[in-house]
Each structure stands twice: as C-alpha cells, then as structure tokens.
Design an enzyme around this catalytic site. Sequence first.
Site, PDB file in Angstrom:
ATOM      1  N   PHE A 148      -1.212 -38.640   9.909  1.00 41.87           N
ATOM      2  CA  PHE A 148      -0.670 -37.326   9.258  1.00 41.87           C
ATOM      3  C   PHE A 148      -1.514 -37.518   7.926  1.00 41.87           C
ATOM      4  O   PHE A 148      -2.200 -36.310   7.356  1.00 41.87           O
ATOM      5  CB  PHE A 148       0.744 -37.375   8.915  1.00 41.87           C
ATOM      6  CG  PHE A 148       1.633 -37.092  10.029  1.00 41.87           C
ATOM      7  CD1 PHE A 148       1.716 -36.010  10.487  1.00 41.87           C
ATOM      8  CD2 PHE A 148       2.513 -38.116  10.569  1.00 41.87           C
ATOM      9  CE1 PHE A 148       2.446 -35.754  11.870  1.00 41.87           C
ATOM     10  CE2 PHE A 148       2.906 -37.725  11.621  1.00 41.87           C
ATOM     11  CZ  PHE A 148       3.245 -36.709  12.377  1.00 41.87           C
ATOM     12  N   HIS A 193       5.968 -41.463   7.644  1.00 42.62           N
ATOM     13  CA  HIS A 193       5.512 -39.918   7.296  1.00 42.62           C
ATOM     14  C   HIS A 193       6.372 -38.787   7.939  1.00 42.62           C
ATOM     15  O   HIS A 193       6.253 -38.753   9.393  1.00 42.62           O
ATOM     16  CB  HIS A 193       4.158 -39.724   7.511  1.00 42.62           C
ATOM     17  CG  HIS A 193       3.491 -38.687   6.942  1.00 42.62           C
ATOM     18  ND1 HIS A 193       2.321 -38.688   6.265  1.00 42.62           N
ATOM     19  CD2 HIS A 193       3.965 -37.531   6.440  1.00 42.62           C
ATOM     20  CE1 HIS A 193       1.971 -37.769   5.450  1.00 42.62           C
ATOM     21  NE2 HIS A 193       2.880 -36.682   5.689  1.00 42.62           N
ATOM     22  N   LEU A 194       7.317 -38.279   7.259  1.00 36.41           N
ATOM     23  CA  LEU A 194       8.212 -37.445   7.865  1.00 36.41           C
ATOM     24  C   LEU A 194       7.503 -36.353   8.478  1.00 36.41           C
ATOM     25  O   LEU A 194       6.655 -35.779   8.129  1.00 36.41           O
ATOM     26  CB  LEU A 194       9.148 -36.535   6.604  1.00 36.41           C
ATOM     27  CG  LEU A 194      10.184 -35.869   6.966  1.00 36.41           C
ATOM     28  CD1 LEU A 194      11.329 -36.343   7.785  1.00 36.41           C
ATOM     29  CD2 LEU A 194      10.572 -34.988   5.802  1.00 36.41           C
ATOM     30  N   HIS A 195       8.162 -35.675   9.763  1.00 37.14           N
ATOM     31  CA  HIS A 195       7.514 -34.571  10.411  1.00 37.14           C
ATOM     32  C   HIS A 195       8.766 -33.978  11.295  1.00 37.14           C
ATOM     33  O   HIS A 195       9.448 -34.590  12.017  1.00 37.14           O
ATOM     34  CB  HIS A 195       6.253 -35.193  11.141  1.00 37.14           C
ATOM     35  CG  HIS A 195       6.535 -36.307  11.974  1.00 37.14           C
ATOM     36  ND1 HIS A 195       6.589 -37.636  11.748  1.00 37.14           N
ATOM     37  CD2 HIS A 195       6.566 -36.378  13.462  1.00 37.14           C
ATOM     38  CE1 HIS A 195       6.682 -38.362  12.706  1.00 37.14           C
ATOM     39  NE2 HIS A 195       6.755 -37.367  13.848  1.00 37.14           N
ATOM     40  N   PHE A 196       8.596 -32.676  11.253  1.00 34.25           N
ATOM     41  CA  PHE A 196       9.418 -31.944  12.260  1.00 34.25           C
ATOM     42  C   PHE A 196       8.775 -31.435  13.358  1.00 34.25           C
ATOM     43  O   PHE A 196       7.653 -30.802  13.091  1.00 34.25           O
ATOM     44  CB  PHE A 196      10.318 -30.769  11.421  1.00 34.25           C
ATOM     45  CG  PHE A 196      11.389 -31.111  10.620  1.00 34.25           C
ATOM     46  CD1 PHE A 196      11.179 -31.965   9.327  1.00 34.25           C
ATOM     47  CD2 PHE A 196      12.678 -30.831  10.818  1.00 34.25           C
ATOM     48  CE1 PHE A 196      12.301 -32.332   8.401  1.00 34.25           C
ATOM     49  CE2 PHE A 196      13.779 -31.314  10.376  1.00 34.25           C
ATOM     50  CZ  PHE A 196      13.552 -31.831   9.030  1.00 34.25           C
TER      51      PHE A 196
END
Length: 174
Positions: free
Chosen positions: A28, A124-127
């Site tokens: 990311f 690493h935050l992800h939707f």
Amino acid sequence: MQQLWAPWRSQYMKSFAGDAPKQSDCFFCEAANAESDANQEHLVVYRGKAVFVILNRYPYNTGHIMVTPFRHCGDIVELSDEESSELMLLIRIATKVLKQVYRPDGINIGANLGAGAGAGVPGHLHFHLLPRWNGDTNFLPIIADTKVISESLDETWQKLTDGFKSEMNHPLQG
Ligand SMILES: [Zn+2]
C-alpha cells in the site's frame, strides 16, 4: 458474509506466512508513493487527498477494490478526522462507481483489523469493496480449478479509472 471459494488466493496467503510485512515492504505504501499510475503497475485507480483506491491484485471477484489511507496506519482508531471522513466519502463514491461499471446484485464492504481478524496487511488499514452477483458463492466451488475472474486486471483498472474520473466531475450527484 459467506466466504467465496478462490483457490488462487492460497498462493497469496502463503506469501504472508511468517512475520507481518513492515512499512518498508508494504505494497500500500509502495503504491501510495508511486510517481505515476499510468503504467498500471501499482493498480491505483483513484487518488484523493489522504486516501486512495487500489485494485486487489488477487481478487475474489471482478471489480474487487480497496480504499485505504496514504499513511501507514493499521488501526481505524488512529485515523485523523480528515482521513476518516475522506475514507467514508471514497467508500461511497467507489460503491457508486462499481454499481455503474459492473451492475452487481450487491457489494460486500468491510475491513479486517489485525492479523487475528484475517488482515493480509495488518499494518495498513484498508476497506474491501467486493461486487457480488446472485449465485456466485454457489457457482464458484463447482469450477474450483478454474479461475473464474473473467476480466483481466488491466481491463478492470481501465474501467474503474475511467469510472472515477467521470464520477469526480460531480461526485455522488445524480
Ligand atoms: Zn503501508
């Protein structure tokens, strides 16, 4: 959420065996820092101010995208107000673009926080936004040895890049 059967993902999961990726090898962050999106190498389809949209390289279904902050941050609690509000805005816009481009019967939207919840990149935050069609969970196991993604990533990238470009002229209107 019913789990889709996607055998090609086992290769992907194996690549994360062992320690969680660090920021230096976070794809990311690599995509966030890329100088150009034109060559499709990083699969970015839209860049906002603090948040961007990227294709999943190992999709569960055609049109599987992820909405994620530029900043390497693994926890929704630690987002700034700006990141948080743009994240939801881009999830809404991405939903509209997916509906326009793919006309799915439904869309799964969700995030896995932490490795224990199944996050592939917990740092690493992800939707995820995953278009769904009636019967896709019933259909997939029958042809488990066949890759069912009918569209190449290049095609998906082009369609969604164009979709965002046109939607951003009048975001969420009409
Ligand atoms: Zn990162």
